[in-house]
Design an enzyme around this catalytic site. Structure first.
Site, PDB file in Angstrom:
ATOM      1  N   PHE A 257       0.705  -1.085   0.136  1.00  0.00           N
ATOM      2  CA  PHE A 257      -0.295  -0.230   0.333  1.00  0.00           C
ATOM      3  C   PHE A 257       0.959   0.657   0.256  1.00  0.00           C
ATOM      4  O   PHE A 257       2.180   1.370   0.332  1.00  0.00           O
ATOM      5  CB  PHE A 257      -1.181  -0.418   1.386  1.00  0.00           C
ATOM      6  N   HIS A 259       2.060   4.901  -2.351  1.00  0.00           N
ATOM      7  CA  HIS A 259       3.691   4.913  -3.357  1.00  0.00           C
ATOM      8  C   HIS A 259       4.325   6.458  -3.211  1.00  0.00           C
ATOM      9  O   HIS A 259       3.479   7.473  -2.378  1.00  0.00           O
ATOM     10  CB  HIS A 259       2.400   5.482  -4.507  1.00  0.00           C
ATOM     11  N   ASP A 310       2.008  -4.204  -5.904  1.00  0.00           N
ATOM     12  CA  ASP A 310       2.351  -5.323  -5.712  1.00  0.00           C
ATOM     13  C   ASP A 310       1.957  -6.079  -4.904  1.00  0.00           C
ATOM     14  O   ASP A 310       1.298  -7.518  -4.673  1.00  0.00           O
ATOM     15  CB  ASP A 310       3.432  -5.019  -4.789  1.00  0.00           C
TER      16      ASP A 310
HETATM   17  C1  LIG Z   1       6.642  -1.229  -6.813  1.00  0.00           C
HETATM   18  C2  LIG Z   1       7.074  -0.627  -5.600  1.00  0.00           C
HETATM   19  O1  LIG Z   1       7.958  -0.065  -5.293  1.00  0.00           O
HETATM   20  S1  LIG Z   1       5.518  -0.291  -5.087  1.00  0.00           S
HETATM   21  C3  LIG Z   1       6.247   0.299  -3.343  1.00  0.00           C
HETATM   22  C4  LIG Z   1       5.924  -0.994  -2.771  1.00  0.00           C
HETATM   23  N1  LIG Z   1       6.362  -0.907  -1.208  1.00  0.00           N
HETATM   24  C5  LIG Z   1       5.083  -1.065  -0.303  1.00  0.00           C
HETATM   25  O2  LIG Z   1       4.334  -1.431  -1.001  1.00  0.00           O
HETATM   26  C6  LIG Z   1       5.699  -0.738   0.958  1.00  0.00           C
HETATM   27  C7  LIG Z   1       4.782  -0.391   2.022  1.00  0.00           C
HETATM   28  N2  LIG Z   1       4.599   1.219   1.309  1.00  0.00           N
HETATM   29  C8  LIG Z   1       5.612   2.354   2.491  1.00  0.00           C
HETATM   30  O3  LIG Z   1       6.568   2.076   2.530  1.00  0.00           O
HETATM   31  C9  LIG Z   1       5.174   3.662   1.123  1.00  0.00           C
HETATM   32  O4  LIG Z   1       4.014   3.905   0.565  1.00  0.00           O
HETATM   33  C10 LIG Z   1       6.437   4.104   0.279  1.00  0.00           C
HETATM   34  C11 LIG Z   1       7.699   3.443   0.316  1.00  0.00           C
HETATM   35  C12 LIG Z   1       5.739   3.248  -1.030  1.00  0.00           C
HETATM   36  C13 LIG Z   1       6.558   5.988  -0.117  1.00  0.00           C
HETATM   37  O5  LIG Z   1       7.163   5.682   1.196  1.00  0.00           O
HETATM   38  P1  LIG Z   1       6.917   7.455   1.077  1.00  0.00           P
HETATM   39  O6  LIG Z   1       6.839   8.414  -0.123  1.00  0.00           O
HETATM   40  O7  LIG Z   1       8.011   7.737   2.401  1.00  0.00           O
HETATM   41  O8  LIG Z   1       5.333   7.582   2.128  1.00  0.00           O
HETATM   42  P2  LIG Z   1       4.438   8.802   2.161  1.00  0.00           P
HETATM   43  O9  LIG Z   1       5.080  10.071   2.579  1.00  0.00           O
HETATM   44  O10 LIG Z   1       3.541   8.860   1.256  1.00  0.00           O
HETATM   45  O11 LIG Z   1       3.836   8.187   3.459  1.00  0.00           O
HETATM   46  C14 LIG Z   1       3.074   8.899   4.533  1.00  0.00           C
HETATM   47  C15 LIG Z   1       2.582   8.637   6.066  1.00  0.00           C
HETATM   48  O12 LIG Z   1       1.773   7.586   5.922  1.00  0.00           O
HETATM   49  C16 LIG Z   1       2.129   6.422   6.171  1.00  0.00           C
HETATM   50  N3  LIG Z   1       2.053   5.237   5.081  1.00  0.00           N
HETATM   51  C17 LIG Z   1       3.020   5.019   4.070  1.00  0.00           C
HETATM   52  N4  LIG Z   1       2.020   3.993   3.368  1.00  0.00           N
HETATM   53  C18 LIG Z   1       1.625   2.855   4.179  1.00  0.00           C
HETATM   54  C19 LIG Z   1       2.060   1.632   4.516  1.00  0.00           C
HETATM   55  N5  LIG Z   1       1.818   0.467   3.459  1.00  0.00           N
HETATM   56  N6  LIG Z   1       1.125   1.258   5.952  1.00  0.00           N
HETATM   57  C20 LIG Z   1       1.401   2.269   6.785  1.00  0.00           C
HETATM   58  N7  LIG Z   1       1.202   3.632   6.826  1.00  0.00           N
HETATM   59  C21 LIG Z   1       1.976   3.876   5.078  1.00  0.00           C
HETATM   60  C22 LIG Z   1       3.497   6.671   6.179  1.00  0.00           C
HETATM   61  O13 LIG Z   1       4.791   6.200   7.461  1.00  0.00           O
HETATM   62  C23 LIG Z   1       3.757   8.099   6.786  1.00  0.00           C
HETATM   63  O14 LIG Z   1       3.004   8.926   7.380  1.00  0.00           O
HETATM   64  P3  LIG Z   1       3.633   9.660   8.486  1.00  0.00           P
HETATM   65  O15 LIG Z   1       3.739  10.757   8.027  1.00  0.00           O
HETATM   66  O16 LIG Z   1       2.919   9.509  10.075  1.00  0.00           O
HETATM   67  O17 LIG Z   1       5.108   9.120   8.590  1.00  0.00           O
HETATM   68  O1  LIG Z   2       8.144   3.758  -8.733  1.00  0.00           O
HETATM   69  C1  LIG Z   2       8.630   3.536  -7.071  1.00  0.00           C
HETATM   70  O2  LIG Z   2       9.084   4.387  -6.615  1.00  0.00           O
HETATM   71  C2  LIG Z   2       8.209   2.513  -7.390  1.00  0.00           C
HETATM   72  C3  LIG Z   2       7.385   1.930  -7.783  1.00  0.00           C
HETATM   73  O3  LIG Z   2       5.955   1.850  -7.867  1.00  0.00           O
HETATM   74  C4  LIG Z   2       8.173   0.978  -9.078  1.00  0.00           C
HETATM   75  O4  LIG Z   2       9.651   1.354  -9.422  1.00  0.00           O
HETATM   76  O5  LIG Z   2       7.145   0.407 -10.046  1.00  0.00           O
END
Ligand SMILES: CC(=O)SCCNC(=O)CCNC(=O)[C@H](O)C(C)(C)COP(=O)(O)OP(=O)(O)OC[C@H]1O[C@@H](n2cnc3c(N)ncnc32)[C@H](O)[C@@H]1OP(=O)(O)O
Ligand SMILES: O=C([O-])CC(=O)C(=O)O
Length: 373
Positions: A257, A259, A310
């Site tokens: 969840f 992004h 994902d």
């Molecule tokens: C194909 C890919 O790579 S897609 C990404 C796959 N990664 C994941 O699914 C891991 C879970 N998700 C996350 O860790 C993050 O959403 C990321 C790494 C994808 C993006 O990180 P950031 O850009 O730093 O997130 P963002 O600034 O939107 O976060 C805002 C708030 O929502 C929270 N948050 C964001 N994602 C999640 C989550 N999956 N679950 C719970 N809380 C979340 C953050 O902790 C943050 O809270 P805070 O302000 O109290 O610290």
């Molecule tokens: O763009 C990102 O930060 C992560 C993502 O969704 C990908 O690499 O497909």
């Protein structure tokens, strides 16, 4: 509402130019070389999209046939690489296997000149499914599989090696869609890793090996495996809701969840979700898909957090009988195209990537002789 793109993690900073993709910019959300990913996923095979990303245009029928024949002929692995794979234990993580496999390939078939870059990228595209399945089948089943299959696509080659039989039409199509969705995504962490490495004028295998290491983490590609581990603990949609509420209360991060760039949805999610639903019907699932849907509803209702690419990949891969620990290696088999194209793009207009740091350490001080410390 647009996402605030500033702060730590270089968020919102333009770190270079690309003609490969746009993320969250156009109305459609994600484009590869100007084509909407939805359009590509509906109308293309993965090999067409790989050709588009690596060579700059969609192939004609003849060009595609030639490309696929060329890739088919590159599936074999040198004995020295098989020897290395046979020494990696069964409890190793397959992403570590791919990282080693890629690096070993670079020792055996190095990129001695940038003129070889297209050929090296194609070779990796053909060989990565062979590498991962050769190791998996040897370490788990004690079988030395013949990796030189005549399957008509990379996805079918992978599933054939994994399961020891040709996949159904449905499974082959889902693999095309999945590999298309994962192929390219601008300056995500693993691609940026590859570009930083490329900017030193390093070789393609080093760039890709580094990128595999970056993709492995649960905040990036590893999230599909983490999502699977979570949803398979839930016995029903209601159970999922109850557990998710507890996780949110404890402020746990829920994988699959959110992004870094998208603010309201990840355009890849609706596409893979639909295929996950079809696969659920195909296998007669009554738990995992409803559980996944409820997770999506709860996260949106409680936190306005949406599924990224994902989340529904987890159930989709599971329904195709793919072991969880092979989920992220499939991402590699696809994203390799984006990584390699970014390496080529970086090389074509290069300046070494070397940002600055804000110093937050001690002021200048002198060394106390060791006897007096
Ligand atoms: C194909 C890919 O790579 S897609 C990404 C796959 N990664 C994941 O699914 C891991 C879970 N998700 C996350 O860790 C993050 O959403 C990321 C790494 C994808 C993006 O990180 P950031 O850009 O730093 O997130 P963002 O600034 O939107 O976060 C805002 C708030 O929502 C929270 N948050 C964001 N994602 C999640 C989550 N999956 N679950 C719970 N809380 C979340 C953050 O902790 C943050 O809270 P805070 O302000 O109290 O610290
Ligand atoms: O763009 C990102 O930060 C992560 C993502 O969704 C990908 O690499 O497909």
């Amino acid at each position: 509402m647009a996402k605030v793109l500033s702060g730590a993690g270089l968020r919102g900073q333009v770190a270079g130019k690309t003609a490969l993709s746009t993320v969250g910019k156009s109305g459609s959300g994600l484009t590869y070389r100007g084509y909407d990913v939805k359009d590509l996923a509906e109308n293309c095979e993965f090999e067409e999209v790989a050709y588009l990303i690596l060579k700059g245009k969609l192939p004609t029928q003849d060009e595609l046939a030639t490309y696929k024949t060329q890739l088919k002929g590159m599936r074999g692995l040198p004995q020295a690489l098989k020897d290395v794979l046979e020494r990696i234990p069964a409890d190793a993580h397959p992403m570590d296997v791919l990282r080693t496999g890629c690096s070993m390939l670079g020792n055996l078939e190095g990129e001695h000149s940038f003129d070889m870059q297209q050929q090296v990228a194609d070779r990796m595209l053909a060989a990565f499914p062979s590498i991962i399945c050769y190791w998996y089948r040897f370490s788990h089943d004690g079988v030395r599989v013949d990796v030189e299959t005549d399957d008509n696509s990379i996805g079918a080659h992978f599933l054939h090696l994994l399961h020891g039989k040709k996949p159904s039409e449905l499974h082959e199509r889902v693999m095309h869609v999945s590999l298309i969705l994962y192929a390219e995504h601008e300056f995500n962490a693993s691609t940026f890793t590859a570009r930083v490495c490329a900017s030193t004028l390093s070789d393609m295998h080093s760039c890709i090996t580094g990128a595999i290491g970056s993709l492995r983490g649960p905040l990036h590609g590893g999230a599909n495996e983490a999502a699977m581990e979570m949803i398979e603990r839930f016995t029903s949609a209601d159970h999922a809701e109850q557990e998710m509420m507890g996780m949110l209360e404890r402020k746990e991060k829920i994988m699959g969840f959110g992004h870094a760039i998208y603010s309201e949805s990840d355009p890849r999610n609706a596409i893979i979700k639909l295929w996950s639903e079809k696969l659920a019907a195909d296998v007669g699932d009554t738990v995992l898909y409803p559980v996944s849907v409820r997770c999506e509803e709860v996260m949106w209702r409680e936190k306005k957090l949406f599924c990224n690419a994902d989340f529904f990949h987890a159930s989709a891969y599971h329904f195709m009988g793919i072991p969880t620990k092979l989920f992220t290696p499939i991402f590699v088999m696809s994203r390799l195209t984006g990584w390699a194209a970014h390496v080529m793009e970086q090389r074509a207009d290069n300046r070494i990537i070397r940002p600055s740091a804000e110093y937050v350490g001690e002021e200048l001080r002198s060394v106390t002789p060791i006897a007096s410390r």
